[in-house]
Design an enzyme around this catalytic site. Structure first.
Site, PDB file in Angstrom:
ATOM      1  N   HIS A  50       0.833  -1.202   0.000  1.00 22.14           N
ATOM      2  CA  HIS A  50       0.000   0.000   0.000  1.00 22.14           C
ATOM      3  C   HIS A  50       0.875   1.262   0.000  1.00 22.14           C
ATOM      4  O   HIS A  50       2.056   1.219   0.357  1.00 22.14           O
ATOM      5  CB  HIS A  50      -0.917  -0.002   1.218  1.00 22.14           C
ATOM      6  CG  HIS A  50      -2.026  -1.008   1.117  1.00 22.14           C
ATOM      7  ND1 HIS A  50      -2.978  -1.165   2.078  1.00 22.14           N
ATOM      8  CD2 HIS A  50      -2.326  -1.903   0.131  1.00 22.14           C
ATOM      9  CE1 HIS A  50      -3.820  -2.114   1.714  1.00 22.14           C
ATOM     10  NE2 HIS A  50      -3.439  -2.574   0.542  1.00 22.14           N
ATOM     11  N   GLU A  52       1.061   3.941   1.910  1.00 24.99           N
ATOM     12  CA  GLU A  52       1.677   4.408   3.154  1.00 24.99           C
ATOM     13  C   GLU A  52       2.932   3.591   3.488  1.00 24.99           C
ATOM     14  O   GLU A  52       3.958   4.126   3.902  1.00 24.99           O
ATOM     15  CB  GLU A  52       0.700   4.266   4.331  1.00 24.99           C
ATOM     16  CG  GLU A  52      -0.612   5.002   4.178  1.00 24.99           C
ATOM     17  CD  GLU A  52      -1.685   4.211   3.467  1.00 24.99           C
ATOM     18  OE1 GLU A  52      -1.371   3.531   2.468  1.00 24.99           O
ATOM     19  OE2 GLU A  52      -2.847   4.269   3.897  1.00 24.99           O
ATOM     20  N   CYS A  74      -5.394   1.533   6.072  1.00 24.92           N
ATOM     21  CA  CYS A  74      -6.022   0.277   6.490  1.00 24.92           C
ATOM     22  C   CYS A  74      -5.446  -0.183   7.825  1.00 24.92           C
ATOM     23  O   CYS A  74      -4.314   0.145   8.181  1.00 24.92           O
ATOM     24  CB  CYS A  74      -5.873  -0.795   5.420  1.00 24.92           C
ATOM     25  SG  CYS A  74      -4.194  -1.388   5.234  1.00 24.92           S
ATOM     26  N   CYS A  83      -1.484  -0.778   7.308  1.00 22.16           N
ATOM     27  CA  CYS A  83      -0.705   0.454   7.152  1.00 22.16           C
ATOM     28  C   CYS A  83      -0.567   1.180   8.489  1.00 22.16           C
ATOM     29  O   CYS A  83       0.418   1.872   8.734  1.00 22.16           O
ATOM     30  CB  CYS A  83      -1.371   1.372   6.133  1.00 22.16           C
ATOM     31  SG  CYS A  83      -1.161   0.771   4.463  1.00 22.16           S
ATOM     32  N   ARG A 181     -11.893   0.318 -22.019  1.00 16.11           N
ATOM     33  CA  ARG A 181     -12.047  -1.120 -21.776  1.00 16.11           C
ATOM     34  C   ARG A 181     -11.018  -1.588 -20.752  1.00 16.11           C
ATOM     35  O   ARG A 181     -11.344  -2.357 -19.850  1.00 16.11           O
ATOM     36  CB  ARG A 181     -11.869  -1.898 -23.081  1.00 16.11           C
ATOM     37  CG  ARG A 181     -13.031  -1.736 -24.015  1.00 16.11           C
ATOM     38  CD  ARG A 181     -12.837  -2.561 -25.265  1.00 16.11           C
ATOM     39  NE  ARG A 181     -13.948  -2.367 -26.188  1.00 16.11           N
ATOM     40  CZ  ARG A 181     -13.984  -2.845 -27.417  1.00 16.11           C
ATOM     41  NH1 ARG A 181     -12.954  -3.535 -27.890  1.00 16.11           N
ATOM     42  NH2 ARG A 181     -15.029  -2.635 -28.188  1.00 16.11           N
ATOM     43  N   THR A 193     -25.901  -5.994 -31.284  1.00 16.79           N
ATOM     44  CA  THR A 193     -24.591  -5.423 -31.608  1.00 16.79           C
ATOM     45  C   THR A 193     -23.663  -6.522 -32.120  1.00 16.79           C
ATOM     46  O   THR A 193     -22.903  -6.321 -33.068  1.00 16.79           O
ATOM     47  CB  THR A 193     -23.989  -4.737 -30.350  1.00 16.79           C
ATOM     48  OG1 THR A 193     -24.871  -3.699 -29.973  1.00 16.79           O
ATOM     49  CG2 THR A 193     -22.611  -4.187 -30.596  1.00 16.79           C
ATOM     50  N   ARG A 204      -7.198  -3.662 -26.936  1.00 19.18           N
ATOM     51  CA  ARG A 204      -6.045  -3.637 -27.837  1.00 19.18           C
ATOM     52  C   ARG A 204      -5.283  -2.317 -27.604  1.00 19.18           C
ATOM     53  O   ARG A 204      -5.548  -1.311 -28.232  1.00 19.18           O
ATOM     54  CB  ARG A 204      -6.512  -3.790 -29.282  1.00 19.18           C
ATOM     55  CG  ARG A 204      -7.274  -5.112 -29.483  1.00 19.18           C
ATOM     56  CD  ARG A 204      -7.566  -5.447 -30.906  1.00 19.18           C
ATOM     57  NE  ARG A 204      -8.555  -4.614 -31.553  1.00 19.18           N
ATOM     58  CZ  ARG A 204      -9.888  -4.733 -31.382  1.00 19.18           C
ATOM     59  NH1 ARG A 204     -10.378  -5.643 -30.542  1.00 19.18           N
ATOM     60  NH2 ARG A 204     -10.715  -3.955 -32.036  1.00 19.18           N
ATOM     61  N   GLU A 292     -21.414  -1.174 -23.549  1.00 19.40           N
ATOM     62  CA  GLU A 292     -21.085  -0.503 -24.817  1.00 19.40           C
ATOM     63  C   GLU A 292     -22.240  -0.472 -25.819  1.00 19.40           C
ATOM     64  O   GLU A 292     -22.037  -0.218 -26.991  1.00 19.40           O
ATOM     65  CB  GLU A 292     -19.846  -1.157 -25.442  1.00 19.40           C
ATOM     66  CG  GLU A 292     -18.555  -0.467 -25.061  1.00 19.40           C
ATOM     67  CD  GLU A 292     -17.404  -0.729 -26.022  1.00 19.40           C
ATOM     68  OE1 GLU A 292     -17.634  -0.888 -27.228  1.00 19.40           O
ATOM     69  OE2 GLU A 292     -16.268  -0.798 -25.539  1.00 19.40           O
TER      70      GLU A 292
HETATM   71  C1  AOF Z   1      -4.481   1.732   2.276  1.00 21.74           C
HETATM   72  N1  AOF Z   1      -3.549   2.095   1.362  1.00 21.74           N
HETATM   73  O1  AOF Z   1      -2.672   2.041  -0.685  1.00 21.74           O
HETATM   74  C2  AOF Z   1      -4.683   0.890  -0.322  1.00 21.74           C
HETATM   75  C3  AOF Z   1      -5.686   0.553   0.629  1.00 21.74           C
HETATM   76  O2  AOF Z   1      -5.650  -6.946   0.127  1.00 21.74           O
HETATM   77  P1  AOF Z   1      -4.934  -5.691   0.475  1.00 21.74           P
HETATM   78  O3  AOF Z   1      -3.968  -5.868   1.614  1.00 21.74           O
HETATM   79  O4  AOF Z   1      -4.273  -5.017  -0.697  1.00 21.74           O
HETATM   80  O5  AOF Z   1      -6.054  -4.659   1.049  1.00 21.74           O
HETATM   81  C4  AOF Z   1      -7.010  -4.127   0.196  1.00 21.74           C
HETATM   82  C5  AOF Z   1      -7.896  -3.153   0.936  1.00 21.74           C
HETATM   83  O6  AOF Z   1      -7.115  -2.137   1.556  1.00 21.74           O
HETATM   84  C6  AOF Z   1      -8.863  -2.423   0.004  1.00 21.74           C
HETATM   85  O7  AOF Z   1     -10.098  -3.075  -0.088  1.00 21.74           O
HETATM   86  C7  AOF Z   1      -8.993  -1.057   0.682  1.00 21.74           C
HETATM   87  O8  AOF Z   1      -9.935  -1.102   1.726  1.00 21.74           O
HETATM   88  C8  AOF Z   1      -7.604  -0.840   1.263  1.00 21.74           C
HETATM   89  N2  AOF Z   1      -6.730  -0.196   0.281  1.00 21.74           N
HETATM   90  N3  AOF Z   1      -5.552   1.024   1.887  1.00 21.74           N
HETATM   91  O9  AOF Z   1      -4.345   2.028   3.453  1.00 21.74           O
HETATM   92  C9  AOF Z   1      -3.588   1.710   0.093  1.00 21.74           C
HETATM   93  N4  AOF Z   1      -4.728   0.447  -1.595  1.00 21.74           N
HETATM   94 ZN    ZN Z   2      -3.085  -0.165   3.804  1.00 19.92          ZN
END
Ligand code: AOF
Ligand code: ZN
Length: 365
Positions: A50, A52, A74, A83, A181, A193, A204, A292
């Site tokens: 992440h 942090e 998190c 984090c 996409r 379609t 692509r 689409e």
């Molecule tokens: C943060 N900093 O850069 C991100 C967060 O499976 P993991 O460990 O990658 O956790 C994914 C979850 O963490 C995601 O659902 C979201 O709640 C959080 N993402 N949190 O502190 C980050 N990418």
């Molecule tokens: Zn985190």
């Protein structure tokens, strides 16, 4: 520098993860000590560290420093460690956060405060929530974030009166579609379609590999085995939603060819229940869905209030006439009753202008 400046920097850094972090959010972090930026980073890719942690893991005395991050840090162990652990461990004094993480596993603000770290919430919240609409929609609504992309002529038509739509947009606008996409986990079109345009529906983009799911709404199972989709069935998954009543034998044949068949109920109007389709796709890990077209599918998604974001490529150099409009199914009494598009933006590309805007915005309580 102001706290808005540093938070803005964190948001800009977060954007570098675009196309790589989904279904995780885009997150950037900036660390400031004694008025100087001493470290910064962002969440590079799904499954990796992440923002942090990447920002604070280097060998440096961060004690007493302040951290700016666009999303609540998190506090749970997912694919990566919490984090909040490294923020506490490194002696950070204050954390500025743009907005909370609606992931129920995350209680970062609480954990930081319990550990004597001061938290200021809400700086550049609007800009930060705009960045992570799909993630917020997934977490709050437990459904895919749905973008409707349509290509029209100046008079808003998706095809000529005879139903031909290949190609309304300019070459560069057509290339832009591949970026859209790539941003999504699945692309959805109606069987009309497929029969009329014979599209491949793959991404692509030079130097970028992504397999998105290809989803077709085909109530009577008219899918043809001579279509490009069928011929490229090994390239990326094909999912066909059809009614229970459609040809059982053909379902078996297609299944044996590796195509995923999902049967859905008819809704009260005798058409495929979109709610079921959407729910099923979410179960299949589709966090971002790109619809689409054609006109009937676009109109059904809009009418039933399923569209979160709309992107319209308008070929301003063409008038096509006819009846293929994406909104004929919608009926309002006065202009005030019409669907409201928020936060709209306009870009231009050769003879095309691209208008995008939100119908639903997530993240405001
Ligand atoms: C943060 N900093 O850069 C991100 C967060 O499976 P993991 O460990 O990658 O956790 C994914 C979850 O963490 C995601 O659902 C979201 O709640 C959080 N993402 N949190 O502190 C980050 N990418
Ligand atoms: Zn985190």
């Amino acid at each position: 520098m102001s706290k808005h400046f540093y938070m803005n920097l964190a948001i800009e850094l977060a954007k570098k993860g675009f196309l790589y972090t989904s279904p995780n959010p885009l997150v950037g972090a900036v660390c400031v000590k004694d008025g100087k930026i001493v470290s910064s980073s962002y969440h590079y890719k799904f499954g990796e560290l992440h923002a942090e942690r990447k920002c604070l893991m280097r060998d440096f005395d961060f004690s007493g420093a302040e951290l700016y991050v666009n999303l609540e840090p998190c506090s749970h162990r997912g694919k990566t460690p919490p984090c909040t652990d490294i923020i506490i461990e490194k002696g950070i004094k204050k954390v500025y956060i743009a907005h909370e993480d609606p992931n129920p596993k995350v209680k970062g603000i609480e954990v930081l405060r319990e550990n004597g770290i001061s938290v200021e919430l809400g700086i550049l919240k609007r800009k930060a929530i705009a960045l992570n609409q799909a993630f917020l929609c997934n977490m709050i609504k437990k459904k895919p974030y749905i973008t409707l992309k349509i290509a029209t002529s100046l008079d808003g038509k998706m095809a000529t009166f005879s139903g031909k739509s290949k190609y309304i947009s300019s070459q560069n606008a057509l290339k832009y579609v591949h970026l859209l996409r790539a941003e999504n986990d699945a692309i959805l079109v109606g069987i009309n379609t497929v029969l009329k345009d014979d599209p491949e529906l793959t991404v692509r983009l030079k130097g970028y590999e992504k397999k998105i799911k290809r989803v077709i709404l085909d109530s009577k199972l008219r899918f043809s085995m001579s279509s490009k989709l069928f011929k490229t069935r090994d390239k990326s998954e094909i999912i066909i939603f059809t009614l229970k009543s459609s040809d059982r034998k053909k379902k078996e044949i297609l299944k044996n060819e590796g195509i995923v068949i999902r049967e859905v109920e008819e809704d009260s109007k005798g058409v495929m229940a979109l709610d079921e389709v959407i729910k099923e796709l979410y179960k299949m890990n589709v966090g971002k869905l790109l619809v689409e077209g054609g006109a009937k599918v676009a109109s059904a998604f809009l009418k039933e209030g399923k569209v979160d974001k709309i992107i319209q490529e308008i070929a301003v150099n063409k008038i096509l006439g006819g009846d293929f409009s994406y909104s004929t199914g919608l009926k309002f009494d006065t202009p005030d009753d019409g669907k409201i598009i928020k936060d709209w933006k306009i870009y231009d590309m050769d003879d095309n202008i691209i208008v995008e805007g939100s119908i639903n915005v997530y993240g405001y309580n």
